[in-house]
Structures are given as C-alpha cells and as structure tokens.
Design a protein around this motif. Structure first.
Motif, mmCIF file in Angstrom:
data_model
loop_
_atom_site.group_PDB
_atom_site.id
_atom_site.type_symbol
_atom_site.label_atom_id
_atom_site.label_comp_id
_atom_site.label_asym_id
_atom_site.label_seq_id
_atom_site.Cartn_x
_atom_site.Cartn_y
_atom_site.Cartn_z
ATOM 1 N N LEU A 1 0.874 -1.169 0.000
ATOM 2 C CA LEU A 1 0.000 0.000 0.000
ATOM 3 C C LEU A 1 0.910 1.216 0.000
ATOM 4 C CD1 LEU A 1 -2.495 -0.889 2.879
ATOM 5 C CD2 LEU A 1 -2.763 -1.305 0.443
ATOM 6 N N ILE A 2 0.549 2.184 -0.809
ATOM 7 C CA ILE A 2 1.236 3.468 -0.721
ATOM 8 C C ILE A 2 0.177 4.533 -0.498
ATOM 9 C CG2 ILE A 2 3.265 2.826 -2.055
ATOM 10 C CD1 ILE A 2 2.088 4.274 -4.468
ATOM 11 N N THR A 3 0.500 5.481 0.349
ATOM 12 C CA THR A 3 -0.420 6.587 0.593
ATOM 13 C C THR A 3 0.263 7.890 0.216
ATOM 14 O OG1 THR A 3 0.255 6.714 2.927
ATOM 15 C CG2 THR A 3 -1.725 5.421 2.421
ATOM 16 N N PHE A 4 -0.576 8.855 -0.069
ATOM 17 C CA PHE A 4 -0.140 10.183 -0.489
ATOM 18 C C PHE A 4 -0.751 11.220 0.435
ATOM 19 C CE2 PHE A 4 -0.430 7.521 -4.273
ATOM 20 C CZ PHE A 4 0.817 7.676 -4.827
ATOM 21 N N ASP A 5 -0.232 12.428 0.377
ATOM 22 C CA ASP A 5 -0.857 13.529 1.089
ATOM 23 C C ASP A 5 -2.241 13.764 0.509
ATOM 24 O OD1 ASP A 5 1.371 13.979 2.705
ATOM 25 O OD2 ASP A 5 2.252 15.364 1.265
ATOM 26 N N ASP A 6 -3.095 14.370 1.317
ATOM 27 C CA ASP A 6 -4.414 14.743 0.814
ATOM 28 C C ASP A 6 -4.254 15.646 -0.394
ATOM 29 O OD1 ASP A 6 -5.778 13.304 2.762
ATOM 30 O OD2 ASP A 6 -5.804 14.985 4.155
ATOM 31 N N GLY A 7 -5.235 15.640 -1.252
ATOM 32 C CA GLY A 7 -5.159 16.439 -2.468
ATOM 33 C C GLY A 7 -4.961 15.573 -3.699
ATOM 34 N N VAL A 8 -4.641 14.310 -3.500
ATOM 35 C CA VAL A 8 -4.506 13.364 -4.604
ATOM 36 C C VAL A 8 -5.786 12.541 -4.649
ATOM 37 C CG1 VAL A 8 -3.248 11.334 -5.441
ATOM 38 C CG2 VAL A 8 -2.002 13.205 -4.364
ATOM 39 N N SER A 9 -6.384 12.433 -5.812
ATOM 40 C CA SER A 9 -7.535 11.555 -5.982
ATOM 41 C C SER A 9 -7.013 10.180 -6.379
ATOM 42 C CB SER A 9 -8.470 12.095 -7.072
ATOM 43 O OG SER A 9 -9.421 11.097 -7.422
ATOM 44 N N ASP A 10 -7.139 9.211 -5.469
ATOM 45 C CA ASP A 10 -6.597 7.894 -5.793
ATOM 46 C C ASP A 10 -7.368 7.204 -6.918
ATOM 47 O OD1 ASP A 10 -8.824 7.133 -4.229
ATOM 48 O OD2 ASP A 10 -7.615 6.159 -2.689
ATOM 49 N N THR A 11 -8.660 7.505 -7.057
ATOM 50 C CA THR A 11 -9.409 6.905 -8.166
ATOM 51 C C THR A 11 -8.961 7.495 -9.506
ATOM 52 O OG1 THR A 11 -11.234 8.458 -7.775
ATOM 53 C CG2 THR A 11 -11.430 6.254 -6.795
ATOM 54 N N ASP A 12 -8.724 8.797 -9.540
ATOM 55 C CA ASP A 12 -8.225 9.423 -10.769
ATOM 56 C C ASP A 12 -6.811 8.935 -11.093
ATOM 57 O OD1 ASP A 12 -10.591 10.847 -10.990
ATOM 58 O OD2 ASP A 12 -9.725 12.750 -10.304
ATOM 59 N N LEU A 13 -5.978 8.791 -10.063
ATOM 60 C CA LEU A 13 -4.613 8.323 -10.275
ATOM 61 C C LEU A 13 -4.611 6.884 -10.789
ATOM 62 C CD1 LEU A 13 -1.589 8.707 -10.173
ATOM 63 C CD2 LEU A 13 -1.677 8.167 -7.712
ATOM 64 N N SER B 1 -9.044 3.914 -1.602
ATOM 65 C CA SER B 1 -10.384 4.319 -1.144
ATOM 66 C C SER B 1 -11.429 3.238 -1.411
ATOM 67 C CB SER B 1 -10.798 5.641 -1.797
ATOM 68 O OG SER B 1 -10.852 5.507 -3.204
ATOM 69 N N TRP B 2 -11.218 2.375 -2.378
ATOM 70 C CA TRP B 2 -12.148 1.265 -2.631
ATOM 71 C C TRP B 2 -12.171 0.275 -1.482
ATOM 72 C CZ3 TRP B 2 -11.058 -0.682 -8.286
ATOM 73 C CH2 TRP B 2 -11.471 0.286 -9.204
ATOM 74 N N HIS B 3 -11.137 0.249 -0.684
ATOM 75 C CA HIS B 3 -10.998 -0.742 0.389
ATOM 76 C C HIS B 3 -11.244 -0.159 1.770
ATOM 77 C CE1 HIS B 3 -9.281 -3.628 -2.459
ATOM 78 N NE2 HIS B 3 -8.668 -2.584 -2.985
ATOM 79 N N ARG B 4 -11.576 1.100 1.836
ATOM 80 C CA ARG B 4 -11.775 1.768 3.126
ATOM 81 C C ARG B 4 -13.245 1.816 3.504
ATOM 82 N NH1 ARG B 4 -7.505 4.506 5.084
ATOM 83 N NH2 ARG B 4 -5.892 5.248 3.671
ATOM 84 N N GLN B 5 -13.482 1.717 4.797
ATOM 85 C CA GLN B 5 -14.822 1.961 5.319
ATOM 86 C C GLN B 5 -14.905 3.335 5.965
ATOM 87 O OE1 GLN B 5 -15.798 -1.296 7.879
ATOM 88 N NE2 GLN B 5 -16.023 -2.719 6.179
ATOM 89 N N ARG B 6 -13.746 3.889 6.298
ATOM 90 C CA ARG B 6 -13.684 5.205 6.928
ATOM 91 C C ARG B 6 -12.782 6.103 6.089
ATOM 92 N NH1 ARG B 6 -12.700 3.431 13.203
ATOM 93 N NH2 ARG B 6 -14.249 1.787 13.155
ATOM 94 N N PRO B 7 -12.922 7.396 6.224
ATOM 95 C CA PRO B 7 -12.037 8.293 5.480
ATOM 96 C C PRO B 7 -10.576 8.093 5.893
ATOM 97 C CG PRO B 7 -13.883 9.497 6.427
ATOM 98 C CD PRO B 7 -13.931 8.124 6.993
#
Length: 101
Positions: free
Chosen positions: A39-51, A66-72
C-alpha cells in the motif's frame, strides 16, 4: 501452477520499494513485511481513483485505496508485485509517477 523461488518475492518487493523511493518520493509505503502487495499513501489532495485510472491508461493496474476503506483516510494505491519481473515493476512505478504529475 506457477512456482516462484523463495528469493523472487523479496527481490520484487525490494524493486518496488526502491522504485517508489526513486519515482514517488512523497509516497509512504505500508505493508512491506509480507505478502504480494504494498500500500502506498499520499498527502491529501490526490484523488486515488483518478490516479488509478490514469495509471491504467498507461498500462499499469493499481487499485485505489479508497475502494478498500470503510472510513475516510489518506488517498493511496494498492500495488501488486507478485507476478511481475523487477524491471516491469520499476517501469510500472515510473508510469504511476508520470500519471501523478
């Protein structure tokens, strides 16, 4: 049935981690201790679905975290490395970096 040498998984994982460090220096790697995915995470401001969609347009499959999250949470990608050669992994991470720009 495919068989991988016991050293193949760590070589692929290490290739992915090194490529992420080189091409995606702002990404944080999670889950490197075991498995065939990172898993890699980015700072807020990146849309992971668009990426993920932009990466797919470049021939790289990655799932938005975000497809695998139940919480923000922070945006990110789920990246598999088990079935790819180390050179393909490096090229794939470079394509994700290109998509992020």
């Amino acid at each position: 049935m495919l068989a991988f040498s016991s050293a193949a998984g760590p070589r692929r994982r290490d290739a992915m981690i090194a490529a992420i460090g080189r091409h995606l220096p702002g990404a944080v790697v999670h889950g490197a201790a075991a498995g065939l995915h990172l898993l890699i995470t980015f700072d807020d401001g990146v849309s992971d679905t668009d990426l993920a969609a932009a990466a797919l347009a470049r021939g790289v499959k990655a799932q938005p975290l975000s497809w695998h999250r139940q919480r923000p949470g922070r945006p990110g990608l789920v990246l598999g490395y088990g079935a790819s050669a180390p050179t393909d992994i490096v090229d794939g991470v470079a394509a994700i970096a290109d998509a992020l720009r």
